[in-house]
Design a protein around this motif. Structure first.
Motif, short mmCIF file in Angstrom:
data_model
loop_
_atom_site.label_atom_id
_atom_site.label_comp_id
_atom_site.label_asym_id
_atom_site.label_seq_id
_atom_site.Cartn_x
_atom_site.Cartn_y
_atom_site.Cartn_z
N TYR A 245 4.12 -5.78 -0.45
CA TYR A 245 4.17 -5.24 -1.81
C TYR A 245 3.13 -4.14 -2.02
CZ TYR A 245 7.80 -8.10 -3.87
OH TYR A 245 9.03 -8.65 -4.18
N ARG A 246 1.97 -4.28 -1.37
CA ARG A 246 0.97 -3.21 -1.49
C ARG A 246 1.48 -1.94 -0.81
NH1 ARG A 246 -2.81 -7.61 -1.04
NH2 ARG A 246 -2.97 -7.32 1.22
N LYS A 247 2.18 -2.12 0.32
CA LYS A 247 2.72 -0.95 1.04
C LYS A 247 3.79 -0.27 0.18
CE LYS A 247 4.93 0.48 5.34
NZ LYS A 247 5.54 0.06 6.61
N LEU A 248 4.68 -1.09 -0.41
CA LEU A 248 5.71 -0.53 -1.29
C LEU A 248 5.08 0.27 -2.43
CD1 LEU A 248 8.64 -0.32 -2.40
CD2 LEU A 248 8.22 -2.49 -3.61
N THR A 249 4.02 -0.28 -3.01
CA THR A 249 3.37 0.39 -4.15
C THR A 249 2.75 1.72 -3.70
OG1 THR A 249 2.93 -1.79 -5.08
CG2 THR A 249 1.72 0.06 -6.03
N ARG A 250 2.13 1.71 -2.51
CA ARG A 250 1.55 2.96 -1.98
C ARG A 250 2.65 4.01 -1.81
NH1 ARG A 250 -1.83 -0.11 0.97
NH2 ARG A 250 -0.44 -0.25 2.77
N LEU A 251 3.81 3.59 -1.29
CA LEU A 251 4.92 4.54 -1.07
C LEU A 251 5.43 5.09 -2.40
CD1 LEU A 251 6.88 2.67 1.74
CD2 LEU A 251 5.67 4.85 1.97
N ILE A 252 5.49 4.25 -3.42
CA ILE A 252 5.93 4.72 -4.74
C ILE A 252 4.94 5.75 -5.28
CG2 ILE A 252 6.31 4.05 -7.16
CD1 ILE A 252 7.30 1.31 -6.07
N LEU A 253 3.65 5.43 -5.19
CA LEU A 253 2.61 6.34 -5.71
C LEU A 253 2.60 7.65 -4.92
CD1 LEU A 253 -0.22 3.69 -6.20
CD2 LEU A 253 1.03 4.87 -8.02
N LEU A 254 2.69 7.55 -3.60
CA LEU A 254 2.69 8.76 -2.76
C LEU A 254 3.89 9.64 -3.09
CD1 LEU A 254 1.64 7.46 0.81
CD2 LEU A 254 0.46 9.16 -0.59
N GLY A 255 5.04 9.01 -3.21
CA GLY A 255 6.27 9.76 -3.52
C GLY A 255 6.19 10.44 -4.88
N ASP A 256 5.41 9.84 -5.77
CA ASP A 256 5.25 10.44 -7.10
C ASP A 256 4.18 11.54 -7.10
OD1 ASP A 256 5.82 7.40 -9.06
OD2 ASP A 256 7.18 8.80 -8.05
N GLY A 257 3.53 11.71 -5.94
CA GLY A 257 2.49 12.73 -5.86
C GLY A 257 1.28 12.38 -6.69
N VAL A 258 1.04 11.05 -6.83
CA VAL A 258 -0.09 10.63 -7.66
C VAL A 258 -1.32 10.55 -6.76
CG1 VAL A 258 -0.99 8.80 -9.11
CG2 VAL A 258 1.45 9.28 -9.10
N PRO A 259 -2.49 11.09 -7.20
CA PRO A 259 -3.66 11.10 -6.31
C PRO A 259 -4.11 9.69 -6.00
CG PRO A 259 -4.23 11.83 -8.53
CD PRO A 259 -2.74 11.71 -8.49
#
Ligand code: ATP
Ligand code: ATP
Ligand code: MG
Ligand code: MG
Lengths: 259, 259
Positions: A245-259
């Motif tokens: 779930y932490r990996k999924l969240t990182r991928l969501i944030l990265l894909g959103d271009g969030v720092p």
């Protein structure tokens, strides 16, 4: 302007609530201001964060029926950065009341209107949908920027994906052209079974670019967590499912271009 | 007069379809004339018996909207004694159309009226409900003699039981006083986990007389069966779950005083 995602799939028991709760918790743990919105009369997201749905008032029901502003129903939780807009069983009555509205567009845009004043206060607004494609879920789709689809690694869970995609297309065409399919995530993956692998391959074949490159493994720690009123990633942080779930969240944030 | 049971629980993914399909199959294998009625727009019971919901017409949708008599939608299956009244995705539209009926009683009694001409042709009519307490499920409750409640051995599955019992009471008080709670059955029991035992104890504590004295064990064979379009008890007859479903069916038949 906070980004808004809905966790939707009309198939029951596929991990919508568990995914919404754990992504919300992971984002809050990394310093984002997150509002989890429980749009299911079962109120499982509310229970999963330790609240009693029968005692919360106002809840999303009063917000949907314009009996209370959304901000009045928002509650803080034990975890910094994580707020909750809870549901209560009375939400089951909202569908009939919304159906009675004369204007078809008003019926499906109610949630979006009621949440509009909240958007600037959060980095993310995450909506947990009920297991149906009825008026509540359509309200949720109209209010969201993107859809995240948990897919259980079971044969019957494959069946409903085309209906869900048709509903998303219908919402895009009629009321919300900018709605996107943010991604699909495979849940309750059991690497000991051939079935899990077959379903994963099938989902990858149909949605090669939209499937998040990971699986959430089946883990009893995840299903124990709601009985303690806390997200699985806090209850059992080192479990394989928590890591996923932490990996999924990182991928969501990265894909959103969030720092 | 055939006995009518509905498999209902608004919590998603708890085994409603799997239980309805396997009890229907076991009854047919023992010589009873059984009609399985798929009342879920997901049409999983239809898929589980090998039919394609997108190609069936008429289906329960046309029957509910008085576009076709129930008998015209009934299909025989590969298994002697087992007939199916299939669903199709169009059923999702039935709720809105029923809601538009001026008379409140007519909205909830539609299925019961449409099934009335069928009752004499079958020993059992078994209804698979969707994961909600909306108009389709209420129609199913009004049309049934008794309710069988599959309960997954998970914490979140416990939460919704009180809402379900309240809905059953509401239906008994308003339209159908003779509706009974036929029993609860524990599904996807995993004896390796403490959680399964805790949930089983909790359900037994709240429903000591209504809980069937058995558990349906978690078994991947059960979840593989729908991909072959056949009931689990035929796909993997010696699996522990198949044995448990046959035991459940025997208990239902015995309790009904059926020879
Ligand atoms: N990775 C996992 N491993 C094991 N159990 C899980 C996992 N994820 C979810 N569960 C359990 O599976 C059940 C279904 O999950 P959940 O309730 O999140 O699904 P849902 O799609 O929200 O269900 P509904 O359709 O009823 O809203 C729950 O009891 C949950 O605790
Ligand atoms: N005893 C079992 N062991 C393992 N898997 C099971 C068992 N019973 C059901 N399943 C699987 O669990 C999933 C949920 O079961 P099922 O679809 O029957 O539940 P449901 O309550 O009808 O779901 P919905 O709420 O979506 O209608 C399915 O993929 C099914 O194949
Ligand atoms: Mg849920
Ligand atoms: Mg089902």
């Amino acid at each position: 302007m906070g980004r808004r995602y809905i966790f939707a799939n009309q198939k029951g028991g596929v991990g919508k609530t568990t995914t919404a709760v754990n992504v919300a918790a992971a984002m809050a743990a990394w310093g984002f201001r997150v509002l989890l919105i429980d749009l299911d009369p079962q109120s499982n997201a509310t229970t999963s964060l330790g609240l009693d749905p029968r005692r919360v008032s106002p809840s999303i029901y009063e917000v949907m029926l314009e009996l209370a502003p959304a901000q009045a129903a928002v509650r803080s939780t034990r975890w910094k950065g994580l707020s909750l807009l809870p549901a209560s069983p009375s939400l089951a009555g909202a569908t009939v009341e919304l159906q009675a509205l004369p204007d078809a567009r008003a019926r499906v845009l109610r949630l979006r209107e009621r949440l509009a004043p909240l958007s600037d206060g959060y980095d993310y607004l995450l909506i947990d949908a009920p297991p149906s494609l009825g008026l509540l879920t359509v309200n949720g789709l109209a209010a969201a920027d993107g859809v995240i689809v948990p897919v259980q690694c079971e044969y019957l869970a494959l069946e409903g994906l085309s209906q869900l995609m048709q509903t998303i297309t219908m919402v895009q065409r009629s009321i919300h052209p900018r709605l996107v399919l943010r991604g699909l995530v495979l849940t309750m993956y059991d690497r000991r079974t051939v079935l899990s692998r077959q379903v994963a391959e099938e989902v990858h074949r149909h949605f090669p670019r939209q499937l998040f490159p990971l699986v959430i493994p089946r883990s009893v720690r995840m299903s124990e967590a709601p009985s303690f009123g806390e997200p699985g990633i806090f209850y059992a942080p080192r479990s394989p499912a928590a890591r996923a779930y932490r990996k999924l969240t990182r991928l969501i944030l990265l894909g959103d271009g969030v720092p």
